[in-house]
Design a protein around this motif. Structure first.
Motif, PDB file in Angstrom:
ATOM      1  N   PRO A  42       0.816  -1.217   0.000  1.00  0.00           N
ATOM      2  CA  PRO A  42       0.000   0.000   0.000  1.00  0.00           C
ATOM      3  C   PRO A  42       0.855   1.275   0.000  1.00  0.00           C
ATOM      4  CG  PRO A  42      -0.947  -1.606   1.504  1.00  0.00           C
ATOM      5  CD  PRO A  42       0.370  -2.176   1.029  1.00  0.00           C
ATOM      6  N   LYS A  46       0.577   5.061  -1.776  1.00  0.00           N
ATOM      7  CA  LYS A  46       0.558   6.238  -0.877  1.00  0.00           C
ATOM      8  C   LYS A  46       1.699   7.191  -1.251  1.00  0.00           C
ATOM      9  CE  LYS A  46      -1.651   3.822   2.974  1.00  0.00           C
ATOM     10  NZ  LYS A  46      -1.567   3.399   4.380  1.00  0.00           N
ATOM     11  N   THR A 127       7.781  -5.179   9.546  1.00  0.00           N
ATOM     12  CA  THR A 127       6.770  -4.344  10.196  1.00  0.00           C
ATOM     13  C   THR A 127       6.113  -5.088  11.359  1.00  0.00           C
ATOM     14  OG1 THR A 127       6.329  -3.335   8.042  1.00  0.00           O
ATOM     15  CG2 THR A 127       4.723  -2.935   9.778  1.00  0.00           C
ATOM     16  N   ARG A 130       8.563  -5.428  14.272  1.00  0.00           N
ATOM     17  CA  ARG A 130       8.807  -4.119  14.905  1.00  0.00           C
ATOM     18  C   ARG A 130       7.649  -3.737  15.825  1.00  0.00           C
ATOM     19  NH1 ARG A 130       7.202   0.293  11.548  1.00  0.00           N
ATOM     20  NH2 ARG A 130       8.093  -0.761   9.756  1.00  0.00           N
ATOM     21  N   HIS A 146      -5.927  -5.600  14.624  1.00  0.00           N
ATOM     22  CA  HIS A 146      -6.936  -5.054  13.702  1.00  0.00           C
ATOM     23  C   HIS A 146      -6.383  -5.138  12.277  1.00  0.00           C
ATOM     24  CE1 HIS A 146     -10.359  -2.668  12.581  1.00  0.00           C
ATOM     25  NE2 HIS A 146      -9.622  -1.669  12.105  1.00  0.00           N
ATOM     26  N   GLY A 150      -4.842  -9.001   6.573  1.00  0.00           N
ATOM     27  CA  GLY A 150      -3.992  -8.307   5.607  1.00  0.00           C
ATOM     28  C   GLY A 150      -2.603  -8.937   5.613  1.00  0.00           C
ATOM     29  N   VAL A 151      -1.768  -8.509   4.696  1.00  0.00           N
ATOM     30  CA  VAL A 151      -0.445  -9.134   4.601  1.00  0.00           C
ATOM     31  C   VAL A 151       0.355  -8.906   5.887  1.00  0.00           C
ATOM     32  CG1 VAL A 151       1.739  -9.148   3.345  1.00  0.00           C
ATOM     33  CG2 VAL A 151      -0.417  -9.063   2.086  1.00  0.00           C
ATOM     34  N   VAL A 152       0.435  -7.651   6.347  1.00  0.00           N
ATOM     35  CA  VAL A 152       1.169  -7.381   7.593  1.00  0.00           C
ATOM     36  C   VAL A 152       0.465  -8.062   8.765  1.00  0.00           C
ATOM     37  CG1 VAL A 152       1.948  -5.613   9.218  1.00  0.00           C
ATOM     38  CG2 VAL A 152       2.090  -5.181   6.746  1.00  0.00           C
ATOM     39  N   SER A 172     -12.922  -9.070   7.609  1.00  0.00           N
ATOM     40  CA  SER A 172     -14.250  -9.329   7.049  1.00  0.00           C
ATOM     41  C   SER A 172     -14.514 -10.834   7.104  1.00  0.00           C
ATOM     42  CB  SER A 172     -14.354  -8.773   5.632  1.00  0.00           C
ATOM     43  OG  SER A 172     -13.281  -9.230   4.855  1.00  0.00           O
ATOM     44  N   ASN A 175     -12.693 -13.770   5.506  1.00  0.00           N
ATOM     45  CA  ASN A 175     -11.338 -14.127   5.954  1.00  0.00           C
ATOM     46  C   ASN A 175     -11.304 -14.846   7.305  1.00  0.00           C
ATOM     47  OD1 ASN A 175      -9.566 -13.244   3.875  1.00  0.00           O
ATOM     48  ND2 ASN A 175     -10.030 -11.115   4.422  1.00  0.00           N
ATOM     49  N   TYR A 189     -14.926  -6.536  11.901  1.00  0.00           N
ATOM     50  CA  TYR A 189     -14.728  -5.131  12.276  1.00  0.00           C
ATOM     51  C   TYR A 189     -16.009  -4.332  12.004  1.00  0.00           C
ATOM     52  CZ  TYR A 189     -13.208  -4.930   7.296  1.00  0.00           C
ATOM     53  OH  TYR A 189     -13.115  -5.063   5.944  1.00  0.00           O
ATOM     54  N   ALA A 211      -3.217  -2.750  12.313  1.00  0.00           N
ATOM     55  CA  ALA A 211      -2.567  -2.931  11.008  1.00  0.00           C
ATOM     56  C   ALA A 211      -3.506  -2.558   9.867  1.00  0.00           C
ATOM     57  CB  ALA A 211      -2.107  -4.381  10.855  1.00  0.00           C
ATOM     58  N   ILE A 238       0.126   1.221  12.470  1.00  0.00           N
ATOM     59  CA  ILE A 238       1.002   1.461  11.313  1.00  0.00           C
ATOM     60  C   ILE A 238       0.224   2.153  10.209  1.00  0.00           C
ATOM     61  CG2 ILE A 238       2.581  -0.455  11.757  1.00  0.00           C
ATOM     62  CD1 ILE A 238       0.996  -2.028   9.542  1.00  0.00           C
ATOM     63  N   SER A 251       4.012   3.699  14.271  1.00  0.00           N
ATOM     64  CA  SER A 251       5.306   3.091  13.948  1.00  0.00           C
ATOM     65  C   SER A 251       5.479   3.087  12.439  1.00  0.00           C
ATOM     66  CB  SER A 251       5.365   1.662  14.499  1.00  0.00           C
ATOM     67  OG  SER A 251       6.607   1.084  14.170  1.00  0.00           O
ATOM     68  N   GLY A 299      -8.245  -2.148  -0.953  1.00  0.00           N
ATOM     69  CA  GLY A 299      -8.207  -2.422   0.485  1.00  0.00           C
ATOM     70  C   GLY A 299      -8.640  -3.818   0.895  1.00  0.00           C
ATOM     71  N   HIS A 300      -9.040  -4.659  -0.043  1.00  0.00           N
ATOM     72  CA  HIS A 300      -9.514  -6.000   0.341  1.00  0.00           C
ATOM     73  C   HIS A 300      -8.860  -7.115  -0.476  1.00  0.00           C
ATOM     74  CE1 HIS A 300     -12.552  -4.195   2.933  1.00  0.00           C
ATOM     75  NE2 HIS A 300     -12.815  -3.361   1.936  1.00  0.00           N
TER      76      HIS A 300
END
Ligand code: NAP
Length: 309
Positions: A42, A46, A127, A130, A146, A150-152, A172, A175, A189, A211, A238, A251, A299-300
């Motif tokens: 992402p 950004k 990430t 850390r 949260h 996702g990947v992270v 969601s 997943n 969520y 996350a 993050i 972070s 985002g998904h």
């Protein structure tokens, strides 16, 4: 060489595929790599929008991409322990959406680990490690993560579960089975999240790893005892740029290079052994970088998008 470049901030349309970029030269302590696979993050879009200049100042023309897997192609002055032809994964300074990239941090790619799997590890592994260290979560404690699918987030779940931490993870519903498979307790969520986390963790939550962003920090504070609670130091995000407003740590700075290299080496070994995995969402040719970034921005995406030069 072939590369994706952009010369102004903006939408996916500013990305241009070209074969006219000079092959980058490694400086002291750096290596040049022939890129075999690139992980899309992402932060790539950004940066393209100009949203993260504070962390990653851009010089135009810019080549996107932080992480790659590939073959060592040239050695800068003073590099030891690596030879041309070695298969590695790592972090690039010149942009990974390219045929060749210069890297400062690389780790050996174990034989048997695919290029795609290797290129998916650097950012997520660094990430997740850390942030888990920052919030000091340890065996026997309960973590609310949260954006856990996702990947992270998914790497964070795996590292935490392996360390004996109970993880409640938001995602969601599509997943939830994936999260259960990783050993987390899934929750959905959105409205009512705090109640669902409390139901999943009746003895309470000790730390929160955000996350995903999307305004979860007030929920995180509530879960750890409310505004002004000393335990606010055990929350980190993050993805939420409003962190400071809540007195919560954002972070965003990659750690000490030697520690990052050691972490990457360990994660690559775990991935080759099958104890750490990033889902592969799709593999696209480098030319389709704009489409890959659009998908990421939705985002998904369910796992990592990987580009192949
Ligand atoms: N600061 C740093 O050092 C750093 C490093 C890496 C990444 N990041 C940031 O961390 C975030 C995640 O990165 P990633 O690579 O893991 O991205 P990703 O794989 O695209 O994951 C994003 C996750 O966000 C979840 N999500 C989407 N909408 C949501 C909502 N409204 N509420 C809660 N969750 C929602 C999605 O869950 P579902 O699919 O289940 O809906 C998805 O799993 C990005 O913002 C990225 O820029 C920051």
């Amino acid at each position: 060489m072939e590369a994706i470049v952009y010369e102004e901030f903006g939408g996916p349309g500013v990305l241009r595929h070209t074969t006219g970029v000079a092959v980058p030269e490694p400086g002291p302590g750096e290596v040049r790599v022939k890129v075999a696979a690139v992980g899309v993050n992402p932060v790539d879009w950004k940066r393209r929008y100009g949203w993260v200049e504070e962390f990653y100042p851009t010089t135009f023309p810019a080549v996107p991409g932080l992480e790659f897997a590939g073959t060592v192609h040239g050695l800068g002055e003073g590099v030891t322990g690596l030879a041309v032809g070695d298969e590695v994964l790592g972090w690039t300074k010149t942009g990974a959406y390219a045929e060749y990239a210069v890297a400062g941090i690389v780790a050996p790619k174990p034989a048997g680990l695919s290029w795609e799997a290797a290129a998916s590890l650097p950012v997520a592994g660094e990430t997740a490690r850390r942030v888990l260290d920052l919030i000091g979560v340890r065996a026997g404690e309960t973590l609310f993560l949260h954006g856990a699918a996702g990947v992270v987030g998914s790497v964070g779940v795996q590292l935490a579960v392996a360390a004996g931490i109970t993880v409640v993870g938001s995602a969601s519903e599509a997943n939830h089975a994936y999260l259960r498979g990783l050993g987390a307790i899934p929750v959905t969520y959105g409205e009512g999240l705090a109640d669902r986390v409390r139901a999943a963790a009746p003895d309470g939550v000790d730390a929160v790893f955000d996350a995903a962003g999307h305004g979860v920090l007030p929920v995180a504070i509530e879960l750890l005892g409310g505004e002004g609670a000393a335990r606010k130091g055990r929350i980190a995000t993050i993805a939420d740029v409003e962190a400071e407003k809540y007195g919560i740590a954002f972070s965003g700075v990659v750690g000490d290079p030697d520690a990052v290299r050691a972490g990457l080496t360990a994660h690559a070994r775990q991935a080759a052994e099958g104890t750490l995995a990033v889902r592969l969402a799709d593999t696209l040719p480098l030319k389709e970088a704009a489409r890959a970034q659009e998908l990421s921005e939705s985002g998904h995406v369910r796992g990592k998008l990987v580009l192949i030069p």
